[in-house]
Design a protein around this motif. Structure first.
Motif, PDB file in Angstrom:
ATOM      1  N   ALA A 132     -17.484   3.909  -3.178  1.00 35.21           N
ATOM      2  CA  ALA A 132     -16.227   4.593  -2.846  1.00 35.21           C
ATOM      3  C   ALA A 132     -15.588   4.049  -1.573  1.00 35.21           C
ATOM      4  N   LYS A 133     -16.398   3.573  -0.641  1.00 34.10           N
ATOM      5  CA  LYS A 133     -15.859   3.164   0.650  1.00 34.10           C
ATOM      6  C   LYS A 133     -16.470   1.840   1.106  1.00 34.10           C
TER       7      LYS A 133
ATOM      8  N   ASN B 117      -3.528   0.615  -2.758  1.00 31.03           N
ATOM      9  CA  ASN B 117      -3.469   1.822  -3.605  1.00 31.03           C
ATOM     10  C   ASN B 117      -4.801   2.194  -4.243  1.00 31.03           C
ATOM     11  N   GLN B 118      -5.910   1.880  -3.544  1.00 29.92           N
ATOM     12  CA  GLN B 118      -7.243   2.210  -4.063  1.00 29.92           C
ATOM     13  C   GLN B 118      -7.465   1.671  -5.488  1.00 29.92           C
TER      14      GLN B 118
ATOM     15  N   GLU C  53     -10.835   1.279  -7.349  1.00 30.24           N
ATOM     16  CA  GLU C  53     -11.514   2.426  -7.959  1.00 30.24           C
ATOM     17  C   GLU C  53     -11.458   2.392  -9.483  1.00 30.24           C
TER      18      GLU C  53
ATOM     19  N   ASP D  33       0.840  -1.194   0.000  1.00 26.14           N
ATOM     20  CA  ASP D  33       0.000   0.000   0.000  1.00 26.14           C
ATOM     21  C   ASP D  33       0.877   1.246   0.000  1.00 26.14           C
TER      22      ASP D  33
END
Length: 306
Positions: A174-175, A184-185, A188, A8
């Protein structure tokens, strides 16, 4: 992205991701050839091998037809393998489809890795296989004139259903309320808020079936994101599914997919396993009497006889 080897906040590490497929197709028997064959498969307990007996003949000649056959992609759960729904693959081929079942890397019985890999890769795997089967149906390829990938369907069970919901337009929220997310998201990439994702719906996919799709109870979708589903879709669930949830799981996805021609089939009092897995192989049943791993429960339901 090699999800298992990215820290991450660290750089993106990439790798080649190889997928093994099993393909069933309408076929013609040669003179003297009889229907039927065997599969040697790894089971939920990787120490136990099973022999499955089906109607298909390996490497049989493709049925000569006036037109190419539509494609159906079959995606197993976590863990699973390409044989978990092989009965569905054989049946679809007998009805005029080319059926392709995936061994999802990092998600099989003998290659079960950190869940974050499956969370990221499942939708990408399904789309990659669609693209590759489309290529293999092109001129000069092994399935030339056999596959019509412009008429494709998806069937996904559990984590396969999670991938299906995303592929047909259910962008991730989103969450998500989940701890073990890809680094690292990266999720998305296929999030509802990503405009590139919104443009990525594949018009080749004409219909989908999501059986016990996992994720809603973990916050991977919200009502707004599920409005993006426009592909005709059938949801299948057990009413007491304690893996994917029912009222706050599959049924909630169904209720929020308001822009799709959609259906919900509920197995009353069934848990997670009623609609998709093959019946437990006899080798698994025998081993369950002495094994500490209750592999039989992976295939069976307490109420419905699959």
């Amino acid at each position: 992205p090699d999800i298992l080897n990215i820290k991450d906040g660290g750089p993106i590490v990439r790798y080649d991701r190889a997928l093994t497929l099993e393909v069933w197709y309408p076929a013609s028997l040669a003179p003297g050839q009889t229907a039927g064959g065997e599969y040697r498969v790894i089971t939920r307990d990787p120490a136990v091998m099973a022999t499955l007996r089906g109607k298909a003949v390996r490497d049989a000649a493709v049925l000569t037809a006036a037109a190419a056959f539509p494609l159906v992609i079959i995606s197993h759960g976590y863990p699973g393998n390409r044989f978990l729904m092989s009965h569905i693959g054989e049946n679809l081929a007998s009805k005029g489809f080319v059926a392709v079942s995936i061994d999802h890397k990092d998600s099989t019985y003998d290659d079960q890795q950190n869940f974050a890999s499956t969370l990221y890769n499942r939708a990408f795997d399904q789309l990659f296989v669609l693209n590759q089967m489309d290529r293999l149906g092109g001129a000069g390829q092994p399935f030339a004139g056999v596959i019509d990938a412009s008429r494709s369907g998806l069937i996904g069970y559990s984590m396969g259903g999670y991938g299906v919901v995303n592929v047909i337009g259910g962008g991730y929220s989103a969450k998500p309320k989940f701890q073990n997310l890809p680094p690292n998201q990266l999720l998305e990439h296929r999030g509802a808020a990503n405009p590139d994702y919104q443009k990525s719906r594949d018009s080749r996919i004409k219909a989908a079936i999501a059986i016990g799709p996992w994720g809603m109870q973990g916050g991977f979708w919200d009502a707004e994101g599920l409005k993006g589903i426009r592909t005709p879709v059938m949801f299948v669930a057990g009413s007491v599914d304690d893996v994917s949830g029912y009222e706050k799981g599959t049924r909630a996805i169904y209720q929020s997919a308001v822009n799709a021609d959609r259906y919900l089939l509920t197995f009353i009092n069934a848990n997670h396993n009623a609609a998709a897995p093959m019946a437990a192989p006899e080798e698994v049943l025998a081993a369950s009497k002495t094994s500490t791993l209750n592999a039989y429960a992976h295939y069976a339901d307490a109420v419905w006889d699959n």
